[in-house]
Design a protein around this motif. Structure first.
Motif, short mmCIF file in Angstrom:
data_model
loop_
_atom_site.label_atom_id
_atom_site.label_comp_id
_atom_site.label_asym_id
_atom_site.label_seq_id
_atom_site.Cartn_x
_atom_site.Cartn_y
_atom_site.Cartn_z
N GLN A 496 -16.76 -50.75 4.18
CA GLN A 496 -16.43 -49.38 3.79
C GLN A 496 -15.79 -48.63 4.95
O GLN A 496 -16.02 -48.92 6.13
CB GLN A 496 -17.70 -48.66 3.33
N TYR A 497 -14.99 -47.63 4.60
CA TYR A 497 -14.33 -46.75 5.56
C TYR A 497 -13.43 -47.53 6.52
O TYR A 497 -13.30 -47.18 7.69
CB TYR A 497 -15.36 -45.93 6.35
N ARG A 498 -12.86 -48.64 6.02
CA ARG A 498 -11.92 -49.47 6.78
C ARG A 498 -12.54 -49.94 8.10
O ARG A 498 -11.85 -50.12 9.11
CB ARG A 498 -10.61 -48.72 7.04
N GLY A 499 -13.84 -50.14 8.11
CA GLY A 499 -14.52 -50.68 9.28
C GLY A 499 -14.96 -49.65 10.30
O GLY A 499 -15.53 -50.02 11.34
N PHE A 500 -14.73 -48.35 10.05
CA PHE A 500 -15.17 -47.32 10.99
C PHE A 500 -16.65 -46.99 10.75
O PHE A 500 -17.18 -47.18 9.66
CB PHE A 500 -14.32 -46.06 10.83
N CYS A 501 -17.28 -46.47 11.81
CA CYS A 501 -18.71 -46.16 11.76
C CYS A 501 -18.92 -44.89 10.92
O CYS A 501 -18.41 -43.81 11.27
CB CYS A 501 -19.25 -45.97 13.17
N ALA A 502 -19.66 -45.02 9.84
CA ALA A 502 -19.89 -43.89 8.94
C ALA A 502 -20.78 -42.84 9.60
O ALA A 502 -20.55 -41.63 9.44
CB ALA A 502 -20.52 -44.38 7.64
N TYR A 503 -21.78 -43.28 10.35
CA TYR A 503 -22.70 -42.31 10.97
C TYR A 503 -21.97 -41.46 12.01
O TYR A 503 -22.11 -40.24 12.04
CB TYR A 503 -23.88 -43.03 11.61
#
Length: 703
Positions: A496-503
């Motif tokens: 998800q989110y193209r591999g970026f950290c959601a937090y």
């Protein structure tokens, strides 16, 4: 006429965002002009017209003194029952009005960009559009005003990112779809020539000669090797065609069905193309044929090198922006001076540019691999032809025609690769202007001043810092974590989110940091999330829904994040066409691995095989005859003298065994050495010899 509800309003915008025409529902062809590389190539390489630039949709410009028509009539009492055509006309009038207003201010905007901006304004909760109520006239006026404000704000990195996304989505097509469209256009353009040949009913000699000339033109146009107006090329094609299809066989050709004629025309084109390519390799022909492998071996590495350089430059800019934002998070004075929201929008812009460059570079690398493989196959086929033909005057067609067809197929694929490389290079060139505002927003001198005391880290360095920090699965009973050693398709999962950290994105109000899969991938509601640190993973796992909602709300305010972070599942009416084609990737499930073993008995049930069973009837007859003959036989036995009273004897012996004993004490004694001397043995003057024996041996007790 009434206005639609906002939900219906968004529904009719959906085809526009997918790159489709709202009326026809078809995907437009890529309208890319030939890039410098392709523009310098011969025109037959651009066969099919996929690189032509059709006229883009124009927006009517209202004269400064012309009155504006009212596009928001009275509201009907039941707008939900509005016919689709009526709702679509209202939406088109809104888009047309926005386009006219932008043109009046000197900004020419495409209808696709206007539609995207309208959707972005409606989704932004700060604009106050309620999804459950009817769109009023005041809402339309407010919508037009907000869209105008955003479209005319030229000092906004967010608008540049949206323009880049719209342009890329409208012009990029994957290799397979692009080549299919290219071949379809080629077939349609050759349709008129094909019909003139297949529908011909020539009888006279002049008519047959005219038909043969049309077949020669068809072969030239379809192969794309030379121009039909070049006399040398036409003569070469005529000679090759006459060697396999003389004019005398036109009568047989005319008796075929239309499908058989089309099939034979294609086959003749491939054989003639193969003959011309072989003659060119031997130095005896090939007029108008360029050395495609040599051109591609120069053009592809040059294009890849240029894209690699731009990709590294973009990544360097990303790392600097990220370092400044991290520093500003801990410095209130720097935040007041820097305007972090503008820098974050610039970060989104350069991150989106990086993603698009990776897509283009991946396609070019795939093309380079295809070209390398096809070049080897082309050389192998040419060498095989040389070995087959050598100096022979006649060769069976069954041996050479398949090789000629294979040569033609490979050359057509090389032509396709030339077109693909040119289109991708052109797309790469046209998305670069969307980065021109970075130097205006953030000059190099100001960037260096903000970078003083900050540590610039690359994405790889950030991953290496937390490579050893892994999530402890025992700390989470209700959540599932995936690791490389426990998941077979670990690298193929859609993060998800193209591999970026959601937090990090939610906690820092939009900072993009790459996640590290080595820490562990969280599986939550059939979706997969990565994090840049162990602490971020633990914090997100405590309340995933909270952080997912924060990301969603942030994407509503910054609409460019919907495509950048691949949030189209949460905004289904705003799906880019490029992401809609890859929707099947979202259903890849992890294949978990674990240590397990099973054991079963070799034979649970006793064997039921009847060894004496025979299925052969003749074998059964043979046994029956054998048994019947026994009644007529007598068994005799004899005994010889050698076997008389013989019997088999056997005996059993005990094998010897090794035994040993050990005494209680070991002792030894030393016996004195005897010492006895004899004297007088030599004799003397007397006749009698006196012998004297002296015993000097010592006693035993003295030793």
């Amino acid at each position: 006429m009434s206005l639609p509800g906002i939900s219906l309003f968004l529904k009719f915008f959906q085809p526009i965002f997918r790159g489709k025409d709202p009326q026809s529902g078809t995907q437009p062809r890529p309208h890319l002009a030939p890039p410098p590389l392709v523009r310098s190539l011969p025109s037959p390489w651009l066969r099919g017209g996929c690189c032509e630039s059709p006229t883009a949709p124009t927006v009517a410009v209202r004269a400064p003194g012309q009155k504006q028509t009212d596009t928001a009539p009275a509201v009907d009492s039941d707008p939900a029952r509005m016919p689709p055509t009526q709702a679509e006309s209202v939406i088109r009038s809104i888009i047309r009005e926005i386009g006219q207003e932008c043109a009046a201010h000197g900004e020419i905007v495409s209808e696709t960009l206007i539609a995207f901006m309208v959707k972005a304004v409606v989704l932004d909760p700060s604009n106050g559009f309620n999804m459950d109520r009817t769109l009023m006239k005041s809402d339309v006026q407010n919508l037009v005003k907000l869209c105008m404000t955003r479209l005319l704000d030229t000092k906004n990195p967010s608008l540049d990112t949206i323009k880049m996304q719209v342009y890329f989505d409208m012009n990029y097509t994957n290799r397979v779809e692009f080549l299919e469209e290219h071949h379809r256009v080629l077939e349609s353009r050759l349709g008129s020539v094909t019909r003139e040949i297949t529908d011909n009913r020539a009888c006279a000699k002049e008519e047959l000669e005219s038909l043969y000339r049309k077949i020669i033109s068809y072969v030239l146009l379809r192969s794309g090797l030379g121009s039909p107006t070049d006399i040398k090329t036409v003569r070469e094609v005529t000679a090759a065609l006459q060697s396999i299809f003389p004019q005398a066989e036109l009568g047989t050709f005319l008796t075929l069905s239309k499908k058989d004629k089309e099939r034979q025309l294609k086959e003749l084109t491939m054989i003639v193309t193969g003959i011309r390519l072989f003659n060119r390799d031997c130095g005896k022909g090939g007029e108008g044929i360029d050395d495609l492998p040599a051109v591609l071996h120069v053009a592809i590495p040059a294009t890849m090198q240029h894209i690699d350089y731009q990709l590294e430059t973009a990544r360097s800019q990303v790392y600097r922006y990220t370092a400044i934002l991290e520093k500003a998070a801990n410095d209130p004075h720097m935040r007041a001076e820097l305007q972090p929201y503008m820098l974050k929008e610039a970060l989104y812009n350069i991150r989106q540019y990086e993603v698009f460059l990776q897509i283009i570079l991946s396609d070019i690398i795939t093309g380079a691999q295809e070209v390398e493989m096809m070049t080897k196959q082309l050389g192998a086929h040419l060498e095989q032809l040389k070995m087959t033909i050598k100096s022979k005057t006649a060769v069976p067609t069954s041996q050479v025609f398949p090789i000629f067809i294979a040569l033609s197929t490979l050359w057509t694929s090389l032509q396709d690769e030339t077109i693909v490389v040119g289109v991708l290079s052109n797309l790469f060139t046209h998305i670069q202007p969307f980065l021109g505002a970075h130097e205006l927003y953030f000059p190099e001198r100001a960037m260096q001043r903000h970078l003083n005391g900050a540590t610039v880290k690359t994405d790889v360095c950030r991953m290496k810092e937390h490579m050893e920090d892994r999530v402890n699965v025992a700390d989470f009973r209700k959540l599932e974590w995936l690791f490389p050693e426990t998941t077979a398709n670990f690298d193929k999962l859609l993060i998800q989110y193209r591999g970026f950290c959601a937090y990090t994105f939610a906690a820092t109000d939009g900072l993009l940091l790459p996640g590290n899969p080595a820490i562990g991938i969280l599986k939550y509601k059939e979706k997969y999330y990565t994090f840049n640190s162990k602490d971020a993973a633990y914090s997100f796992a405590e309340n995933p829904e909270h952080y997912i909602d924060i990301v969603r709300e942030k994407a509503k305010k910054n609409t460019e994040l919907i495509q950048l972070l691949e949030l189209h599942q949460q905004f289904e009416t705003l799906i880019p066409y490029s992401q809609m084609r890859d929707a099947d990737k979202h259903y890849i499930k992890p294949i978990t691995k674990c240590e397990s073993s099973t054991q079963t008995d070799t034979h649970i049930l006793p064997p039921t095989i009847v060894r004496s069973y025979e299925w052969n009837e003749w074998e059964l007859r043979r046994k029956a005859i054998k048994l019947a003959n026994l009644h007529q036989k007598v068994t005799h036995s004899v005994q010889t003298d050698l076997s008389h009273l013989r019997r088999e004897n056997c005996s059993q012996v005990y094998p010897p065994k090794d035994t040993s004993t050990q005494s209680m004490r070991e002792d030894s004694t030393g016996v004195p050495r005897p010492q006895i001397y004899l004297a007088g043995l030599r004799g003397g003057k007397s006749e009698i010899t006196d012998e004297v024996k002296v015993n000097l041996t010592r006693a035993v007790d003295e030793t």
